[in-house]
Design a protein around this motif. Sequence first.
Motif, PDB file in Angstrom:
ATOM      1  N   LEU A  76     -23.469 -46.926  20.458  1.00 35.17           N
ATOM      2  CA  LEU A  76     -22.898 -45.382  20.404  1.00 35.17           C
ATOM      3  C   LEU A  76     -22.869 -44.983  18.520  1.00 35.17           C
ATOM      4  O   LEU A  76     -23.537 -43.898  18.715  1.00 35.17           O
ATOM      5  CB  LEU A  76     -21.320 -45.094  20.561  1.00 35.17           C
ATOM      6  CG  LEU A  76     -20.975 -45.286  21.718  1.00 35.17           C
ATOM      7  CD1 LEU A  76     -19.255 -45.107  22.020  1.00 35.17           C
ATOM      8  CD2 LEU A  76     -20.986 -43.927  22.662  1.00 35.17           C
ATOM      9  N   THR A  77     -23.006 -45.487  18.048  1.00 36.98           N
ATOM     10  CA  THR A  77     -23.481 -45.136  16.582  1.00 36.98           C
ATOM     11  C   THR A  77     -24.641 -44.983  16.342  1.00 36.98           C
ATOM     12  O   THR A  77     -24.675 -43.701  16.367  1.00 36.98           O
ATOM     13  CB  THR A  77     -22.125 -46.360  15.231  1.00 36.98           C
ATOM     14  OG1 THR A  77     -20.603 -46.369  15.586  1.00 36.98           O
ATOM     15  CG2 THR A  77     -21.945 -45.665  13.845  1.00 36.98           C
ATOM     16  N   ALA A  78     -25.384 -45.998  16.812  1.00 35.08           N
ATOM     17  CA  ALA A  78     -26.374 -45.929  16.261  1.00 35.08           C
ATOM     18  C   ALA A  78     -27.061 -44.248  17.178  1.00 35.08           C
ATOM     19  O   ALA A  78     -28.240 -43.617  16.587  1.00 35.08           O
ATOM     20  CB  ALA A  78     -27.868 -46.579  17.023  1.00 35.08           C
ATOM     21  N   LYS A  79     -26.314 -44.219  18.573  1.00 37.96           N
ATOM     22  CA  LYS A  79     -27.020 -42.350  19.146  1.00 37.96           C
ATOM     23  C   LYS A  79     -26.766 -41.418  18.302  1.00 37.96           C
ATOM     24  O   LYS A  79     -27.069 -40.626  18.361  1.00 37.96           O
ATOM     25  CB  LYS A  79     -26.449 -42.494  20.799  1.00 37.96           C
ATOM     26  CG  LYS A  79     -26.878 -43.625  21.289  1.00 37.96           C
ATOM     27  CD  LYS A  79     -26.582 -43.776  22.664  1.00 37.96           C
ATOM     28  CE  LYS A  79     -27.235 -44.779  23.810  1.00 37.96           C
ATOM     29  NZ  LYS A  79     -26.449 -44.794  25.081  1.00 37.96           N
ATOM     30  N   VAL A  80     -24.907 -41.469  17.633  1.00 35.45           N
ATOM     31  CA  VAL A  80     -24.686 -40.120  17.134  1.00 35.45           C
ATOM     32  C   VAL A  80     -25.799 -40.450  15.573  1.00 35.45           C
ATOM     33  O   VAL A  80     -25.503 -39.607  15.234  1.00 35.45           O
ATOM     34  CB  VAL A  80     -23.172 -40.853  16.641  1.00 35.45           C
ATOM     35  CG1 VAL A  80     -22.562 -39.669  15.700  1.00 35.45           C
ATOM     36  CG2 VAL A  80     -22.060 -40.743  17.958  1.00 35.45           C
ATOM     37  N   LEU A  81     -26.379 -40.905  15.269  1.00 31.60           N
ATOM     38  CA  LEU A  81     -26.947 -40.855  13.919  1.00 31.60           C
ATOM     39  C   LEU A  81     -28.492 -40.175  14.468  1.00 31.60           C
ATOM     40  O   LEU A  81     -29.564 -40.862  13.141  1.00 31.60           O
ATOM     41  CB  LEU A  81     -26.769 -42.065  13.150  1.00 31.60           C
ATOM     42  CG  LEU A  81     -25.302 -42.836  12.605  1.00 31.60           C
ATOM     43  CD1 LEU A  81     -25.239 -43.890  11.653  1.00 31.60           C
ATOM     44  CD2 LEU A  81     -24.381 -41.659  11.989  1.00 31.60           C
ATOM     45  N   GLY A  82     -28.988 -40.611  15.420  1.00 31.37           N
ATOM     46  CA  GLY A  82     -30.199 -40.407  16.181  1.00 31.37           C
ATOM     47  C   GLY A  82     -31.193 -41.565  15.484  1.00 31.37           C
ATOM     48  O   GLY A  82     -32.013 -41.411  15.239  1.00 31.37           O
ATOM     49  N   CYS A  83     -30.493 -42.276  15.463  1.00 28.65           N
ATOM     50  CA  CYS A  83     -31.131 -43.676  15.289  1.00 28.65           C
ATOM     51  C   CYS A  83     -33.085 -43.637  16.155  1.00 28.65           C
ATOM     52  O   CYS A  83     -32.618 -44.358  16.929  1.00 28.65           O
ATOM     53  CB  CYS A  83     -30.723 -44.852  14.974  1.00 28.65           C
ATOM     54  SG  CYS A  83     -29.101 -45.126  13.441  1.00 28.65           S
ATOM     55  N   ILE A  84     -33.615 -44.048  15.020  1.00 33.54           N
ATOM     56  CA  ILE A  84     -35.042 -44.351  15.955  1.00 33.54           C
ATOM     57  C   ILE A  84     -35.208 -45.324  15.889  1.00 33.54           C
ATOM     58  O   ILE A  84     -35.446 -45.549  14.606  1.00 33.54           O
ATOM     59  CB  ILE A  84     -35.849 -42.923  15.348  1.00 33.54           C
ATOM     60  CG1 ILE A  84     -35.546 -41.459  16.000  1.00 33.54           C
ATOM     61  CG2 ILE A  84     -37.701 -43.753  15.844  1.00 33.54           C
ATOM     62  CD1 ILE A  84     -36.632 -40.722  15.518  1.00 33.54           C
ATOM     63  N   ARG A  85     -35.479 -46.659  16.517  1.00 36.79           N
ATOM     64  CA  ARG A  85     -35.711 -47.704  15.766  1.00 36.79           C
ATOM     65  C   ARG A  85     -37.080 -48.525  15.293  1.00 36.79           C
ATOM     66  O   ARG A  85     -38.145 -47.519  15.193  1.00 36.79           O
ATOM     67  CB  ARG A  85     -36.080 -48.477  17.438  1.00 36.79           C
ATOM     68  CG  ARG A  85     -36.343 -50.345  17.497  1.00 36.79           C
ATOM     69  CD  ARG A  85     -35.122 -51.296  16.756  1.00 36.79           C
ATOM     70  NE  ARG A  85     -35.516 -52.743  16.317  1.00 36.79           N
ATOM     71  CZ  ARG A  85     -36.180 -53.184  15.450  1.00 36.79           C
ATOM     72  NH1 ARG A  85     -36.215 -52.842  13.870  1.00 36.79           N
ATOM     73  NH2 ARG A  85     -36.320 -54.640  15.759  1.00 36.79           N
ATOM     74  N   ARG A  86     -37.088 -48.955  13.760  1.00 38.49           N
ATOM     75  CA  ARG A  86     -38.237 -49.292  12.949  1.00 38.49           C
ATOM     76  C   ARG A  86     -38.396 -50.143  12.898  1.00 38.49           C
ATOM     77  O   ARG A  86     -37.330 -51.502  12.693  1.00 38.49           O
ATOM     78  CB  ARG A  86     -37.783 -48.018  11.194  1.00 38.49           C
ATOM     79  CG  ARG A  86     -38.077 -46.515  11.768  1.00 38.49           C
ATOM     80  CD  ARG A  86     -38.098 -46.054  10.781  1.00 38.49           C
ATOM     81  NE  ARG A  86     -38.429 -44.661  10.783  1.00 38.49           N
ATOM     82  CZ  ARG A  86     -36.818 -43.573  10.860  1.00 38.49           C
ATOM     83  NH1 ARG A  86     -36.051 -43.431  10.942  1.00 38.49           N
ATOM     84  NH2 ARG A  86     -37.696 -42.136  11.030  1.00 38.49           N
TER      85      ARG A  86
END
Length: 624
Positions: free
Chosen positions: A190-200
């Motif tokens: 959920l946190t990753a989605k809130v931060l708009g994370c894009i897997r790199r």
Amino acid sequence: MMIIYDYEVFKYDWLVVAVDMNTGEEYHIHNDTERLKKLHDSNANGVWVGFNNRHYDMYIHKAILLGLNPKKVNDWIIKEGREGWQYTTAFNQIQMINYDVMTATGRIGLKTVEAFLYDDITETEVPFDIDRPLTDEEIQMTFKYCHMDVMQTIRIMLLTSDVWDATIGIIKAFPDMVSIKDVGDTESRLTAKVLGCIRREYKDEFDFAILPCIQLKKYKFVADWFVQIMSEAKALNFENENEKRAWYKSKSLTVEIAGIPHTFGFGGLHGAENKPVHMSHKDGAGYHVDVNNYYPSMLLAWELVTRAATNDNYKIVYDTRKELKKKQKAAKDKEEVKKWKKAQLPYKKMLNALSGAMKDITNPAYDPRNNNLMCINGQLMLLDLIEHLEVIPGFRLIQSNTDGLIIWLPDTDEAFELLDDICYEWEQRCSTDNCDIRLALDCIDEIYQRDVNNYLWIDVNSEVERIGAVKPLSPIDNDLPIVNKAVVDYMVHKTPVKDTVYNCNEFGMFQKIVKLSSLYNHVEHEHCEPRVVTTGVRVKKTNYVYDSTDKYVNKSYRVFASTDMSDGRILKIRDGERSKFANTPDHCFIHNESVEGMTVPQKLDRQYYIDKANKILAGFGERR
């Protein structure tokens, strides 16, 4: 819309009990795919809640709707130990929002939680490997136990509603980033989605630098060790993640810091004396030096938030929680304190979830370099604080942990002023224009410490902090509660252990819960008049030999110490080999029915629990 549900699957039968939380309507469905489809279609946009349903029930549900054999899916998950999503990609065709209550319990089994709640934990007598269609009687019996599990899932969800509320709070706070469809995600996802994370993909995991705020002299060799092993790691060609994880786990440095052994590594800082510690105001002034929101503050102060983030939401989360904490401190009564504390929970969970997400290769927030920089420098900053505090005459370090220290000083104005000055100077060095890193001081009146993971301290306002063997229990973590109470009451109120044990007549307080793992075949309870065998020459030992046992095939058991010698041990059996369940009495009886409201039976062996509590106290240096 919310549906609470639970499945039972056999070779020729499947059953589901579902409860609509909005209407209270119950559904008992047996081998009726069309009826299940109607229930699903009418709740396709609702939340389906279960216990371990994201691992099991949701796949059974989807298999039936897809026309697949649910027994084969059941065996894939249960017998072969594989993940449900691996069975077929066709599962993705079924829209279903699932929330798993099990995640809020620390992933312990439903029967274990039911036992903690003093409930009936008897299990269905219908074997799951039965090789024929169920009889009407067996179907009704299975529905009965399935219904009980659904009712317990509802109860557990209500008891752990803070976890649900926090998840919903995240969704409400960031509706442009997450939605109700994400309610079943872990906090880190959920946190990753809130931060708009894009897997790199990163190639700089072992690039390392010591933060400029750190000023080590006496203990600089610890920083040098980290520099050395990170440099060595760069030269290693890890073939896979398992090899790399093994390397991380193998790297630790154990040295003496401020007179006590410390371990540094990638699991954080840990330090405590090798022997038990008991200190009080008679020995000077005790302080818990705690770094407020340590990792979140570090991530912001030193720009270490995952590079996969595409927005500044982490700072927004941090600042929002900070404002809510101010409102909590300014609250005028307990109800208002509770209100603002609850309001912080969604933000607290997101702040704390990011550090772990950054080391999870499957998480979009993955950024191992920044996680290493945070973890290593966090330890060195605390080491820096210890080095500077050592100049205080009479300074004694009691323990060091990931985000703070416990120390003892002479109870003088001079010692406190030095402590205050050193802490202030450390804060100024470690903070940046991006974020402050602040220390909080709790004044400790008394502490009992076994090691860094087991301690209890009482502050000057009589508030108690305790972890490990003396941790606070709860309705869903309630094993041997009388022993916990006896130990804590002795430490906090100096109540003799015997008084606590003998003054308690609540049967459930004496329960010990054991569960048979899948490695074992069944359970046997020694239960008959024993033969008494004496061994030894100079030191005589009395042994009780039981020639008869009662066999059980259930998974969970609630056991109590017994004064009746016809009650023997509870044993787990694997391929004919017998072994006693750990931490159970040599003489015990089983009571799997509800113990709610029951008083202690005459044959309960209270001395067993007294001895158990005294043994724990001995580990803390208090020999009774």
